[in-house]
Design a protein around this motif. Sequence first.
Motif, short mmCIF file in Angstrom:
data_model
loop_
_atom_site.label_atom_id
_atom_site.label_comp_id
_atom_site.label_asym_id
_atom_site.label_seq_id
_atom_site.Cartn_x
_atom_site.Cartn_y
_atom_site.Cartn_z
N LEU A 95 1.02 -1.16 0.06
CA LEU A 95 0.05 0.06 -0.38
C LEU A 95 0.95 1.27 0.34
N ARG A 96 2.38 1.28 0.47
CA ARG A 96 2.91 2.67 0.29
C ARG A 96 3.47 2.84 -0.49
N ARG A 97 3.25 1.93 -2.08
CA ARG A 97 3.27 2.21 -3.40
C ARG A 97 1.90 2.11 -3.68
N ALA A 98 1.26 2.97 -2.72
CA ALA A 98 0.18 2.69 -4.12
C ALA A 98 -0.44 4.07 -4.08
N ASP A 99 -1.17 4.52 -5.03
CA ASP A 99 -1.63 6.29 -5.15
C ASP A 99 -3.33 5.97 -3.79
N PRO A 100 -3.02 7.08 -3.09
CA PRO A 100 -3.83 7.79 -1.74
C PRO A 100 -5.04 7.19 -1.93
N LEU A 101 -5.46 7.88 -2.73
CA LEU A 101 -6.62 7.85 -3.61
C LEU A 101 -7.68 6.64 -3.99
N GLN A 102 -6.27 5.63 -4.42
CA GLN A 102 -7.04 4.11 -3.96
C GLN A 102 -6.88 3.93 -2.84
N ILE A 103 -5.72 4.03 -1.84
CA ILE A 103 -6.18 3.55 -0.78
C ILE A 103 -7.40 3.51 0.08
N LEU A 104 -7.41 4.84 -0.15
CA LEU A 104 -8.61 5.44 0.64
C LEU A 104 -10.27 4.92 -0.19
N ASN A 105 -10.63 4.14 -1.02
CA ASN A 105 -11.51 3.76 -2.02
C ASN A 105 -11.37 2.28 -1.15
N PHE A 106 -10.08 1.89 -1.22
CA PHE A 106 -10.29 0.07 -0.04
C PHE A 106 -10.62 0.40 1.49
N ILE A 107 -10.52 1.74 2.25
CA ILE A 107 -10.27 1.82 3.40
C ILE A 107 -11.67 3.10 3.92
N GLN A 108 -12.08 3.89 3.47
CA GLN A 108 -13.19 4.80 3.86
C GLN A 108 -14.20 4.55 4.84
N ASN A 109 -15.16 3.00 4.25
CA ASN A 109 -15.97 2.68 5.02
C ASN A 109 -15.58 2.13 5.83
N GLU A 110 -14.27 1.56 6.51
CA GLU A 110 -13.90 0.33 7.77
C GLU A 110 -14.64 1.77 8.62
N HIS A 111 -14.10 0.99 10.68
CA HIS A 111 -14.24 1.98 11.47
C HIS A 111 -12.99 2.62 11.55
N PRO A 112 -13.35 3.67 12.17
CA PRO A 112 -12.40 4.46 12.50
C PRO A 112 -10.99 4.24 13.09
N GLN A 113 -10.95 3.23 13.66
CA GLN A 113 -10.01 2.79 14.19
C GLN A 113 -9.21 1.82 13.31
N THR A 114 -9.93 1.22 12.57
CA THR A 114 -9.26 0.55 11.32
C THR A 114 -8.06 1.18 10.37
N ILE A 115 -8.90 2.46 10.16
CA ILE A 115 -8.46 3.20 9.43
C ILE A 115 -6.91 4.09 9.62
N ALA A 116 -7.31 4.11 10.97
CA ALA A 116 -6.29 4.98 12.11
C ALA A 116 -5.08 3.77 11.80
N LEU A 117 -5.26 2.95 12.19
CA LEU A 117 -4.10 2.02 11.68
C LEU A 117 -3.50 1.72 10.44
N VAL A 118 -3.86 1.38 10.02
CA VAL A 118 -3.28 1.84 8.55
C VAL A 118 -2.97 2.77 8.17
N LEU A 119 -3.67 4.58 8.34
CA LEU A 119 -2.55 5.69 8.48
C LEU A 119 -1.56 5.01 9.05
N SER A 120 -1.29 4.68 10.00
CA SER A 120 0.09 4.72 11.13
C SER A 120 1.03 4.01 10.15
N TYR A 121 0.80 3.24 9.56
CA TYR A 121 1.77 2.46 7.94
C TYR A 121 2.69 3.36 7.03
N LEU A 122 1.14 3.91 6.94
CA LEU A 122 1.53 4.59 5.87
C LEU A 122 2.69 5.92 5.59
#
Length: 338
Positions: free
Chosen positions: A114-141
């Motif tokens: 994911l660190r090599r992917a376009d941010p808006l593509q990643i957004l499509n994958f995670i925008q409907n996830e729980h806020p805690q899940t989104i926060a976890l993913v963002l912490s690694y990007l």
Amino acid sequence: MAIVPRKGLTGRQKAAILLVSLGPELSAPILKKLSENEIEDITLEIAALEKVPPEIREEVINEFYHMAVAQLYIAQGGVEYAKQLLEKALGPHKAQEIINKLSASLEVTPFESLRRADPLQILNFIQNEHPQTIALVLSYLKPEQSAAILGNLPEGVRGEVAMRLALMDRASPEVVREIESILERKISTFLGQDLTRVAGKQKLIEILNKSDRGTEKSILEAIEEKDPDLAEQIRSEMFVFEDIALLDDRAIQLVLRQVDNKDLALALKGASEEVREKIFKNMSQRAAQMLKEDMEYMGPVRARLVNEAQQKIVNIVRRLEEAGEIVIARGGEEEIIV
């Protein structure tokens, strides 16, 4: 003269054979990157080497080459990607052997692909996830990716995600693996630790420093509603005293008008040469000379007093920015052309 055995070579012996085979010019830069203990251990192994048959030297060099190639493949597309390419080149047995060796020492960053992917593509994958899940993913990007994603989340979700990210400290490897398997099905992970450190607050600060001013303001206001102390901590750490070197001359001059001379002298006692020169440059020659004399006459000062003086100046910078009188350059904002 003893001959180095083909079987049972230790990692140190292989490293010694490799460095001897590469020669002094290529080996010297490698040794510089090792710790003193590692250099001592390998040097002793080199001194103990006697006769190395050409076929053993070739095996060691080939093993090093394949390990380096495997690490490159992992960086490009993850462990499964590396394994597939190695299997095609070396066969499944040799490929698995190399992967197993790497897994013992190599820590692969979660969500690496994911660190090599376009941010808006990643957004499509995670925008409907729980806020805690989104926060976890963002912490690694990367901060740039996370800033773009955070800025494009719905406003109600954005503040909640930022809040959870700021308070995040550690995450269970099982949770990380489960989320990663959903978002990156082709990636396997090697998480050997009991807990994976996330450092959420610092990660949020990095993200906000890459965000536009509007995103930063709305996120901090959302955090402030729930935890004013946390919001203040984040604000105080976002712009540090050494960042003054990044301000333009006009902003420096506005700041200097509001700074007490004693605080300025104290603050500069612990400043880098770059910051000092930036300050002196924006003062009259006489004022700069007087400030230098004040600093000299002070003699040694306590670090606590220097830090307090620097924080006062940082607070002035932040107030001026809040009032719109100066601009702190940050990622995501367009340049202002006059």
